[in-house]
Scaffold this motif. Structure first.
Motif, PDB file in Angstrom:
ATOM      1  N   GLN A   1       1.037  -1.140  -0.014  1.00 13.05           N
ATOM      2  CA  GLN A   1      -0.037  -0.131  -0.170  1.00 13.05           C
ATOM      3  C   GLN A   1       0.956   1.237  -0.028  1.00 13.05           C
ATOM      4  O   GLN A   1       0.725   2.186  -0.965  1.00 13.05           O
ATOM      5  CB  GLN A   1      -1.007   0.012   1.144  1.00 13.05           C
TER       6      GLN A   1
ATOM      7  N   ALA B   1       0.974   4.234  -2.718  1.00 17.50           N
ATOM      8  CA  ALA B   1       0.658   5.433  -2.140  1.00 17.50           C
ATOM      9  C   ALA B   1       1.897   6.308  -2.728  1.00 17.50           C
ATOM     10  O   ALA B   1       1.623   7.517  -3.091  1.00 17.50           O
ATOM     11  CB  ALA B   1       0.285   5.582  -0.949  1.00 17.50           C
TER      12      ALA B   1
ATOM     13  N   ASN C   1       2.252   6.795  -6.379  1.00 18.63           N
ATOM     14  CA  ASN C   1       0.955   7.633  -6.854  1.00 18.63           C
ATOM     15  C   ASN C   1       1.274   9.012  -6.459  1.00 18.63           C
ATOM     16  O   ASN C   1       1.061   9.821  -7.480  1.00 18.63           O
ATOM     17  CB  ASN C   1      -0.424   7.139  -6.193  1.00 18.63           C
TER      18      ASN C   1
ATOM     19  N   HIS D   1      -6.356  11.646  -0.419  1.00 14.99           N
ATOM     20  CA  HIS D   1      -6.083  10.322  -1.222  1.00 14.99           C
ATOM     21  C   HIS D   1      -5.216   9.623  -0.230  1.00 14.99           C
ATOM     22  O   HIS D   1      -5.404   8.236  -0.478  1.00 14.99           O
ATOM     23  CB  HIS D   1      -5.200  10.718  -2.567  1.00 14.99           C
ATOM     24  N   THR D   2      -4.055   9.741   0.202  1.00 17.16           N
ATOM     25  CA  THR D   2      -3.327   9.144   0.695  1.00 17.16           C
ATOM     26  C   THR D   2      -3.875   8.675   2.097  1.00 17.16           C
ATOM     27  O   THR D   2      -3.760   7.150   2.421  1.00 17.16           O
ATOM     28  CB  THR D   2      -2.089  10.033   1.466  1.00 17.16           C
TER      29      THR D   2
ATOM     30  N   TYR E   1      -6.210   5.774   0.802  1.00 15.41           N
ATOM     31  CA  TYR E   1      -5.202   4.417   0.454  1.00 15.41           C
ATOM     32  C   TYR E   1      -4.794   3.813   1.623  1.00 15.41           C
ATOM     33  O   TYR E   1      -5.173   2.504   1.590  1.00 15.41           O
ATOM     34  CB  TYR E   1      -4.042   5.071  -0.352  1.00 15.41           C
TER      35      TYR E   1
ATOM     36  N   ARG F   1      -7.824   2.241   3.737  1.00 14.48           N
ATOM     37  CA  ARG F   1      -8.810   1.518   3.038  1.00 14.48           C
ATOM     38  C   ARG F   1     -10.120   2.101   3.221  1.00 14.48           C
ATOM     39  O   ARG F   1     -11.079   1.207   3.507  1.00 14.48           O
ATOM     40  CB  ARG F   1      -8.558  -0.135   3.353  1.00 14.48           C
TER      41      ARG F   1
ATOM     42  N   ARG G   1     -11.063   7.511  -2.503  1.00 15.99           N
ATOM     43  CA  ARG G   1      -9.837   7.947  -3.002  1.00 15.99           C
ATOM     44  C   ARG G   1      -9.914   8.201  -4.377  1.00 15.99           C
ATOM     45  O   ARG G   1      -9.220   9.303  -4.833  1.00 15.99           O
ATOM     46  CB  ARG G   1      -9.040   6.665  -2.763  1.00 15.99           C
TER      47      ARG G   1
END
Length: 157
Positions: free
Chosen positions: A72, A76, A79, A118-119, A122, A125, A131
């Motif tokens: 993950q 992340a 991204n 977003h993080t 991520y 979950r 997200r």
């Protein structure tokens, strides 16, 4: 030590950009540190020397929670690099175009908050589409800045 350019330091848009960019870079560091912290908590080390330093070779092992976190965090972080690095370029150039300080701050703030959400989505979950909405919202100011840069530079093409 080189003295900072007084002209850039007087540019309130650039200073705002610098503030939000620094927040985003710090967020990237935090994301990078998370796996190490999970390894310490779970006592599951990838390297024998780390295991020896933290209790013994029995801790040189894989742990499903560490592996999940590592995947993950890697996703992340990748991204972030795909999105924050272009923002750093666009925001720096946009700052030189003499935009409205208020509008510029809104651009930088929306991108920063979108990337943070977003993080969080991520790593924790969170339910879809949290997200993807955060990702999309953060892209809006980047597209806006890119368009404004293109419009400002078109006469020089």
């Amino acid at each position: 030590r080189a003295a900072p350019s007084p002209k850039m330091m007087e540019n309130t848009v650039f200073m705002s950009f610098t503030f939000y960019s620094t927040i985003l870079i710090l967020k990237m560091y935090v994301v990078a540190i998370i796996t190490g912290q999970v390894r310490l908590r779970k006592k599951a080390f990838a390297n024998p020397e780390d295991a020896l330093r933290n209790g013994g070779l029995q801790y040189h092992r894989e742990d499903p929670d560490v592996e999940r976190c590592r995947r993950q965090v890697r996703s992340a972080h990748r991204n972030d690099m795909e999105n924050i690095f272009p923002f750093l370029f666009l925001g720096a150039i946009y700052s030189l175009l003499n935009p409205s300080p208020t509008v510029a701050r809104i651009h930088f703030f929306i991108f920063c908050v979108g990337r943070i959400i977003h993080t969080i989505a991520y790593l924790l979950r969170l339910k879809a589409p949290t997200r993807s909405v955060a990702y999309s919202v953060a892209q809006l100011p980047c597209f806006s800045m890119a368009l404004q840069i293109l419009l400002a530079t078109t006469p020089y093409w």
